[in-house]
Design an enzyme around this catalytic site. Structure first.
Site, PDB file in Angstrom:
ATOM      1  N   SER A   1       0.826  -1.201   0.000  1.00  0.00           N
ATOM      2  CA  SER A   1       0.000   0.000   0.000  1.00  0.00           C
ATOM      3  C   SER A   1       0.861   1.253   0.000  1.00  0.00           C
ATOM      4  CB  SER A   1      -0.915   0.007   1.227  1.00  0.00           C
ATOM      5  OG  SER A   1      -1.661   1.199   1.259  1.00  0.00           O
TER       6      SER A   1
ATOM      7  N   HIS B   1      -1.180  -1.087  -4.300  1.00  0.00           N
ATOM      8  CA  HIS B   1      -2.461  -0.603  -3.782  1.00  0.00           C
ATOM      9  C   HIS B   1      -2.374   0.907  -3.606  1.00  0.00           C
ATOM     10  CE1 HIS B   1      -6.324  -1.346  -1.816  1.00  0.00           C
ATOM     11  NE2 HIS B   1      -5.991  -0.418  -0.933  1.00  0.00           N
TER      12      HIS B   1
ATOM     13  N   ASP C   1      -4.301   4.108  -2.344  1.00  0.00           N
ATOM     14  CA  ASP C   1      -5.390   4.623  -1.521  1.00  0.00           C
ATOM     15  C   ASP C   1      -5.702   6.061  -1.903  1.00  0.00           C
ATOM     16  OD1 ASP C   1      -6.090   2.462   0.274  1.00  0.00           O
ATOM     17  OD2 ASP C   1      -4.103   2.711   1.151  1.00  0.00           O
TER      18      ASP C   1
ATOM     19  N   MET D   1      -8.100   9.201  -1.119  1.00  0.00           N
ATOM     20  CA  MET D   1      -8.986   9.738  -0.075  1.00  0.00           C
ATOM     21  C   MET D   1      -9.366  11.170  -0.407  1.00  0.00           C
ATOM     22  SD  MET D   1      -6.866   8.454   3.256  1.00  0.00           S
ATOM     23  CE  MET D   1      -6.094   6.841   3.312  1.00  0.00           C
TER      24      MET D   1
ATOM     25  N   HIS E   1      -7.926   2.207  -4.948  1.00  0.00           N
ATOM     26  CA  HIS E   1      -8.958   2.056  -3.924  1.00  0.00           C
ATOM     27  C   HIS E   1      -9.556   3.429  -3.643  1.00  0.00           C
ATOM     28  CE1 HIS E   1      -9.786   1.060   0.606  1.00  0.00           C
ATOM     29  NE2 HIS E   1     -10.905   1.183  -0.088  1.00  0.00           N
TER      30      HIS E   1
ATOM     31  N   MET F   1     -11.584   5.740  -1.849  1.00  0.00           N
ATOM     32  CA  MET F   1     -12.294   6.049  -0.607  1.00  0.00           C
ATOM     33  C   MET F   1     -12.847   7.462  -0.753  1.00  0.00           C
ATOM     34  SD  MET F   1      -9.781   4.323   2.218  1.00  0.00           S
ATOM     35  CE  MET F   1      -8.251   4.506   1.294  1.00  0.00           C
TER      36      MET F   1
ATOM     37  N   MET G   1     -12.353  -4.421   4.211  1.00  0.00           N
ATOM     38  CA  MET G   1     -11.515  -3.586   5.063  1.00  0.00           C
ATOM     39  C   MET G   1     -11.395  -4.212   6.448  1.00  0.00           C
ATOM     40  SD  MET G   1     -10.370  -1.094   3.279  1.00  0.00           S
ATOM     41  CE  MET G   1      -9.625  -0.186   4.651  1.00  0.00           C
TER      42      MET G   1
ATOM     43  N   GLY H   1      -3.449   4.892   8.087  1.00  0.00           N
ATOM     44  CA  GLY H   1      -2.574   3.727   8.091  1.00  0.00           C
ATOM     45  C   GLY H   1      -2.157   3.375   9.509  1.00  0.00           C
TER      46      GLY H   1
ATOM     47  N   ASP I   1      -7.538  -5.453   3.395  1.00  0.00           N
ATOM     48  CA  ASP I   1      -6.682  -4.280   3.578  1.00  0.00           C
ATOM     49  C   ASP I   1      -6.832  -3.746   4.991  1.00  0.00           C
ATOM     50  OD1 ASP I   1      -5.301  -1.876   3.406  1.00  0.00           O
ATOM     51  OD2 ASP I   1      -6.774  -0.901   2.112  1.00  0.00           O
TER      52      ASP I   1
END
Length: 216
Positions: free
Chosen positions: A7, A32, A34, A36, A65, A67, A136, A143, A174
């Site tokens: 990640s 991965h 992330d 946000m 991913h 979010m 999740m 993190g 994850d």
């Protein structure tokens, strides 16, 4: 086939190219990413420009991913930036079926995620159209959180449903995954393992990736 997805959120952004090369050279298959937005989760992270830059220097499968709220507004940008898998949260999608169709129409693999408080059953109606589901095992947005064991039962339920219906769909997990809980994660039916802090904060990133791959 089991794949490791380090990640990027846990990486040192001042050494991003070097650390990306370390995980790729050591044999990680996925990265991965992330994303946000400060709305769906409290934090803000990366967007399409960063992914586009990384795409130029990496051959890894990019697992984006999202979010974010209103993911349908942004999937075109992430597809154009070079994401291979585009994962939206079922809690944020107004029309999951339409979003799955849109992602596939862009030539990308659609995936859907659930938060710790969301039941695995929320994903069952969409499994036939998804390439991956993401469970999740921490609350999204930060993190370094401890692993939440109830995620294992969700993964078992999803894997069982996928197997019984002969669907072709990966199960990803994850959050808080380390070498100590990795055997339980794999035993639950997970075949895409996301690990951030335990990899990127290790003294030797390449060696830590190698340790994970021994379990695969």
């Amino acid at each position: 086939m089991i794949k490791l997805a380090p990640s990027l959120l846990a990486a040192d952004f001042a050494m991003l190219g070097e650390q990306l090369n370390a995980v790729e050279s050591a044999g990680a298959g996925y990265l991965h990413l992330d994303v946000m937005d400060g709305r769906f989760v409290p934090n803000i992270s990366i967007g399409p420009p960063v992914i586009e830059s990384l795409r130029k220097v990496s051959g890894l499968v990019f697992d984006a991913h999202l979010m974010i709220m209103e993911p349908e507004r942004y999937v075109d940008a992430f597809a154009a930036a070079g994401a291979d898998i585009i994962c939206f949260h079922i809690e944020a999608a107004a029309d999951p079926c339409g979003l799955i169709k849109k992602i596939r129409g862009l030539g990308k693999k659609p995936a859907a995620a659930i938060n710790p408080e969301t039941s695995a059953e929320r994903l069952l109606p969409f499994l036939s159209g998804l390439d991956m589901v993401l469970v999740m095992s921490v609350s999204p947005g930060f993190g370094g959180q401890p692993f939440m064991p109830p995620a294992l039962e969700k993964a078992r339920l999803l894997r069982g449903h996928i197997k019984r219906n002969n669907y072709i769909c990966d199960v990803e997990m994850d959050g808080g995954i380390t070498l100590s809980n990795l055997p339980d994660v794999l035993a639950s039916g997970v075949n895409i393992v996301v690990a951030g802090t335990d990899i990127f904060r290790a003294p030797d990133i390449s060696a830590r990736v190698t340790e994970y791959l021994k379990y695969f």
